[in-house]
Motif scaffolding. Structure first.
Motif, PDB file in Angstrom:
ATOM      1  N   MET A 153      54.506  58.579  43.681  1.00  0.00           N
ATOM      2  CA  MET A 153      54.904  58.489  45.080  1.00  0.00           C
ATOM      3  C   MET A 153      55.473  57.104  45.380  1.00  0.00           C
ATOM      4  SD  MET A 153      52.570  59.205  48.460  1.00  0.00           S
ATOM      5  CE  MET A 153      51.638  57.672  48.410  1.00  0.00           C
ATOM      6  N   VAL A 154      54.820  56.077  44.863  1.00  0.00           N
ATOM      7  CA  VAL A 154      55.275  54.699  45.086  1.00  0.00           C
ATOM      8  C   VAL A 154      56.654  54.483  44.456  1.00  0.00           C
ATOM      9  CG1 VAL A 154      54.823  52.281  44.546  1.00  0.00           C
ATOM     10  CG2 VAL A 154      52.958  53.758  45.274  1.00  0.00           C
ATOM     11  N   LEU A 155      56.824  54.961  43.228  1.00  0.00           N
ATOM     12  CA  LEU A 155      58.107  54.796  42.548  1.00  0.00           C
ATOM     13  C   LEU A 155      59.222  55.512  43.303  1.00  0.00           C
ATOM     14  CD1 LEU A 155      56.956  55.226  38.838  1.00  0.00           C
ATOM     15  CD2 LEU A 155      57.807  53.133  39.908  1.00  0.00           C
ATOM     16  N   ALA A 156      58.921  56.700  43.828  1.00  0.00           N
ATOM     17  CA  ALA A 156      59.914  57.435  44.619  1.00  0.00           C
ATOM     18  C   ALA A 156      60.271  56.661  45.879  1.00  0.00           C
ATOM     19  CB  ALA A 156      59.381  58.824  44.980  1.00  0.00           C
ATOM     20  N   ALA A 157      59.251  56.112  46.525  1.00  0.00           N
ATOM     21  CA  ALA A 157      59.483  55.345  47.758  1.00  0.00           C
ATOM     22  C   ALA A 157      60.337  54.115  47.481  1.00  0.00           C
ATOM     23  CB  ALA A 157      58.147  54.944  48.376  1.00  0.00           C
ATOM     24  N   ILE A 158      60.049  53.430  46.381  1.00  0.00           N
ATOM     25  CA  ILE A 158      60.814  52.229  46.033  1.00  0.00           C
ATOM     26  C   ILE A 158      62.269  52.592  45.751  1.00  0.00           C
ATOM     27  CG2 ILE A 158      61.127  50.465  44.249  1.00  0.00           C
ATOM     28  CD1 ILE A 158      58.040  50.333  44.065  1.00  0.00           C
ATOM     29  N   GLU A 159      62.471  53.686  45.024  1.00  0.00           N
ATOM     30  CA  GLU A 159      63.833  54.100  44.668  1.00  0.00           C
ATOM     31  C   GLU A 159      64.626  54.540  45.895  1.00  0.00           C
ATOM     32  OE1 GLU A 159      66.067  57.487  41.935  1.00  0.00           O
ATOM     33  OE2 GLU A 159      63.969  57.009  41.548  1.00  0.00           O
ATOM     34  N   LEU A 160      63.974  55.273  46.790  1.00  0.00           N
ATOM     35  CA  LEU A 160      64.669  55.846  47.946  1.00  0.00           C
ATOM     36  C   LEU A 160      64.828  54.857  49.092  1.00  0.00           C
ATOM     37  CD1 LEU A 160      62.856  59.301  47.890  1.00  0.00           C
ATOM     38  CD2 LEU A 160      65.294  58.929  47.440  1.00  0.00           C
ATOM     39  N   SER A 161      63.956  53.859  49.152  1.00  0.00           N
ATOM     40  CA  SER A 161      63.969  52.938  50.292  1.00  0.00           C
ATOM     41  C   SER A 161      64.319  51.521  49.849  1.00  0.00           C
ATOM     42  CB  SER A 161      62.584  52.940  50.961  1.00  0.00           C
ATOM     43  OG  SER A 161      62.180  54.223  51.293  1.00  0.00           O
ATOM     44  N   ILE A 218      57.216  56.987  55.346  1.00  0.00           N
ATOM     45  CA  ILE A 218      55.868  56.560  54.925  1.00  0.00           C
ATOM     46  C   ILE A 218      55.952  55.154  54.342  1.00  0.00           C
ATOM     47  CG2 ILE A 218      54.008  56.980  53.260  1.00  0.00           C
ATOM     48  CD1 ILE A 218      54.642  60.004  53.566  1.00  0.00           C
ATOM     49  N   CYS A 219      56.961  54.922  53.501  1.00  0.00           N
ATOM     50  CA  CYS A 219      57.150  53.618  52.877  1.00  0.00           C
ATOM     51  C   CYS A 219      57.335  52.535  53.942  1.00  0.00           C
ATOM     52  CB  CYS A 219      58.365  53.673  51.951  1.00  0.00           C
ATOM     53  SG  CYS A 219      58.779  52.093  51.180  1.00  0.00           S
ATOM     54  N   GLN A 220      58.192  52.795  54.912  1.00  0.00           N
ATOM     55  CA  GLN A 220      58.466  51.800  55.953  1.00  0.00           C
ATOM     56  C   GLN A 220      57.227  51.530  56.801  1.00  0.00           C
ATOM     57  OE1 GLN A 220      61.951  53.407  57.841  1.00  0.00           O
ATOM     58  NE2 GLN A 220      63.332  52.573  56.300  1.00  0.00           N
ATOM     59  N   ARG A 221      56.428  52.566  57.046  1.00  0.00           N
ATOM     60  CA  ARG A 221      55.199  52.374  57.814  1.00  0.00           C
ATOM     61  C   ARG A 221      54.221  51.488  57.043  1.00  0.00           C
ATOM     62  NH1 ARG A 221      51.668  57.549  59.705  1.00  0.00           N
ATOM     63  NH2 ARG A 221      51.360  57.738  57.443  1.00  0.00           N
ATOM     64  N   CYS A 222      54.100  51.712  55.733  1.00  0.00           N
ATOM     65  CA  CYS A 222      53.206  50.898  54.898  1.00  0.00           C
ATOM     66  C   CYS A 222      53.673  49.452  54.853  1.00  0.00           C
ATOM     67  CB  CYS A 222      53.140  51.466  53.481  1.00  0.00           C
ATOM     68  SG  CYS A 222      52.279  53.043  53.359  1.00  0.00           S
ATOM     69  N   LEU A 223      54.981  49.259  54.716  1.00  0.00           N
ATOM     70  CA  LEU A 223      55.524  47.901  54.657  1.00  0.00           C
ATOM     71  C   LEU A 223      55.263  47.156  55.954  1.00  0.00           C
ATOM     72  CD1 LEU A 223      58.961  48.539  52.884  1.00  0.00           C
ATOM     73  CD2 LEU A 223      56.840  47.746  51.858  1.00  0.00           C
ATOM     74  N   ALA A 224      55.432  47.844  57.081  1.00  0.00           N
ATOM     75  CA  ALA A 224      55.202  47.206  58.383  1.00  0.00           C
ATOM     76  C   ALA A 224      53.738  46.809  58.541  1.00  0.00           C
ATOM     77  CB  ALA A 224      55.619  48.152  59.511  1.00  0.00           C
ATOM     78  N   GLU A 225      52.843  47.670  58.052  1.00  0.00           N
ATOM     79  CA  GLU A 225      51.406  47.364  58.135  1.00  0.00           C
ATOM     80  C   GLU A 225      51.068  46.135  57.295  1.00  0.00           C
ATOM     81  OE1 GLU A 225      47.123  49.338  56.846  1.00  0.00           O
ATOM     82  OE2 GLU A 225      48.862  50.649  57.055  1.00  0.00           O
ATOM     83  N   LEU A 226      51.640  46.076  56.098  1.00  0.00           N
ATOM     84  CA  LEU A 226      51.382  44.932  55.215  1.00  0.00           C
ATOM     85  C   LEU A 226      51.951  43.642  55.816  1.00  0.00           C
ATOM     86  CD1 LEU A 226      50.357  43.691  52.631  1.00  0.00           C
ATOM     87  CD2 LEU A 226      52.370  44.583  51.437  1.00  0.00           C
ATOM     88  N   GLU A 227      53.120  43.736  56.422  1.00  0.00           N
ATOM     89  CA  GLU A 227      53.728  42.557  57.056  1.00  0.00           C
ATOM     90  C   GLU A 227      52.852  42.044  58.199  1.00  0.00           C
ATOM     91  OE1 GLU A 227      57.587  44.039  58.060  1.00  0.00           O
ATOM     92  OE2 GLU A 227      58.228  44.098  55.946  1.00  0.00           O
ATOM     93  N   ASP A 228      52.291  42.961  58.983  1.00  0.00           N
ATOM     94  CA  ASP A 228      51.397  42.555  60.083  1.00  0.00           C
ATOM     95  C   ASP A 228      50.173  41.819  59.546  1.00  0.00           C
ATOM     96  OD1 ASP A 228      53.076  43.649  61.972  1.00  0.00           O
ATOM     97  OD2 ASP A 228      51.917  45.505  62.232  1.00  0.00           O
ATOM     98  N   LYS A 251      62.575  65.917  52.398  1.00  0.00           N
ATOM     99  CA  LYS A 251      61.325  65.341  51.866  1.00  0.00           C
ATOM    100  C   LYS A 251      61.523  63.859  51.567  1.00  0.00           C
ATOM    101  CE  LYS A 251      59.854  66.144  47.576  1.00  0.00           C
ATOM    102  NZ  LYS A 251      59.239  66.767  46.379  1.00  0.00           N
ATOM    103  N   ASN A 252      62.709  63.516  51.095  1.00  0.00           N
ATOM    104  CA  ASN A 252      62.997  62.103  50.823  1.00  0.00           C
ATOM    105  C   ASN A 252      62.908  61.266  52.092  1.00  0.00           C
ATOM    106  OD1 ASN A 252      63.420  62.759  48.184  1.00  0.00           O
ATOM    107  ND2 ASN A 252      65.639  62.500  48.203  1.00  0.00           N
ATOM    108  N   ALA A 253      63.357  61.821  53.209  1.00  0.00           N
ATOM    109  CA  ALA A 253      63.286  61.090  54.483  1.00  0.00           C
ATOM    110  C   ALA A 253      61.835  60.848  54.885  1.00  0.00           C
ATOM    111  CB  ALA A 253      64.016  61.865  55.574  1.00  0.00           C
ATOM    112  N   ILE A 254      60.961  61.792  54.538  1.00  0.00           N
ATOM    113  CA  ILE A 254      59.539  61.629  54.862  1.00  0.00           C
ATOM    114  C   ILE A 254      58.942  60.490  54.044  1.00  0.00           C
ATOM    115  CG2 ILE A 254      57.255  62.728  54.854  1.00  0.00           C
ATOM    116  CD1 ILE A 254      58.657  65.429  55.227  1.00  0.00           C
ATOM    117  N   ILE A 255      59.243  60.452  52.735  1.00  0.00           N
ATOM    118  CA  ILE A 255      58.671  59.391  51.897  1.00  0.00           C
ATOM    119  C   ILE A 255      59.227  58.032  52.315  1.00  0.00           C
ATOM    120  CG2 ILE A 255      60.345  59.427  49.982  1.00  0.00           C
ATOM    121  CD1 ILE A 255      56.597  59.144  49.472  1.00  0.00           C
TER     122      ILE A 255
END
Length: 202
Positions: free
Chosen positions: A112-120, A62-72, A55-59
């Motif tokens: 969810m955001v806090l988990a993503a920040i911690e894991l990624s 998701i985090c990396q996909r969101c970051l890439a979208e924001l960077e674009d 499940k951590n790999a999924i979050i």
């Protein structure tokens, strides 16, 4: 890998991520299990594990996909027309808008955001550097055009990001929203105040 097989695998990964994100928002990150994601997709948990190890790999994905979208979106602003000062203001408002659209103020989303920040954290650090480069590119163009003083664009981009963190960090944006403050007006005022320090006096 056969191109068709790769497209199908990428599509399945995307569907798993979309479904997981919807469940994280609805049930909360901690209460959502891989079995719940699999059930929603009408597939076995083993099939989900073929694409994500946990499940951590999924979050993280998701985090990396969101970051890439924001960077674009950030680069689109940086490469648009207009004065450098206007583009920096639009950039900050674009980042703020993105976080408001995607993160809202729900506690489950914050979790969810806090988990993503911690894991990624590695991905987050790379993203911060990427965004600093976006600011730097606009500053450099402003210096070349004589719009800004001949500053060190790299150092100034770091200082800008530190000063504007309340409008660019999802957790801080969520806290501001809970206070029902006019974030856009505050962001504009902050950007204009900071840029006065590097704008030549008439």
């Amino acid at each position: 890998m056969n191109p068709q097989v790769k497209v199908k695998a990428d599509d399945t990964r995307a569907r798993i991520m979309d479904t997981a994100e919807a469940l994280f928002r609805r049930l909360g990150f901690a209460k959502t299990a891989v079995a719940d994601i699999a059930s929603e997709l009408k597939m076995s948990p083993a099939n989900v594990y073929r694409f994500f190890s946990s499940k951590n790999a999924i979050i993280e994905a998701i985090c990396q996909r969101c970051l890439a979208e924001l960077e674009d979106r950030a680069w689109a602003v940086a490469r648009s027309r207009g004065l450098a000062a206007e583009r920096i203001e639009r950039l900050v408002l674009e980042i703020l808008s993105y976080h408001k659209e995607n993160l809202l103020t729900e506690q489950r989303v914050n979790d969810m955001v806090l988990a993503a920040i911690e894991l990624s954290w590695g991905a987050i650090r790379a993203h911060k550097e990427h965004m600093r480069m976006v600011f730097e590119s606009i500053l450099r163009e402003g210096v070349e055009a004589g719009e800004f003083e001949p500053i060190n664009s790299r150092e100034t981009s770091r200082s800008l990001m530190i000063s504007l963190v309340h409008f660019c960090h999802p957790v801080l944006v969520a806290q501001y929203l809970q206070d029902q403050e006019d974030l856009e007006a505050d962001a504009r005022a902050a950007v204009r105040f900071l840029l006065r320090a590097i704008t030549p006096r008439a």
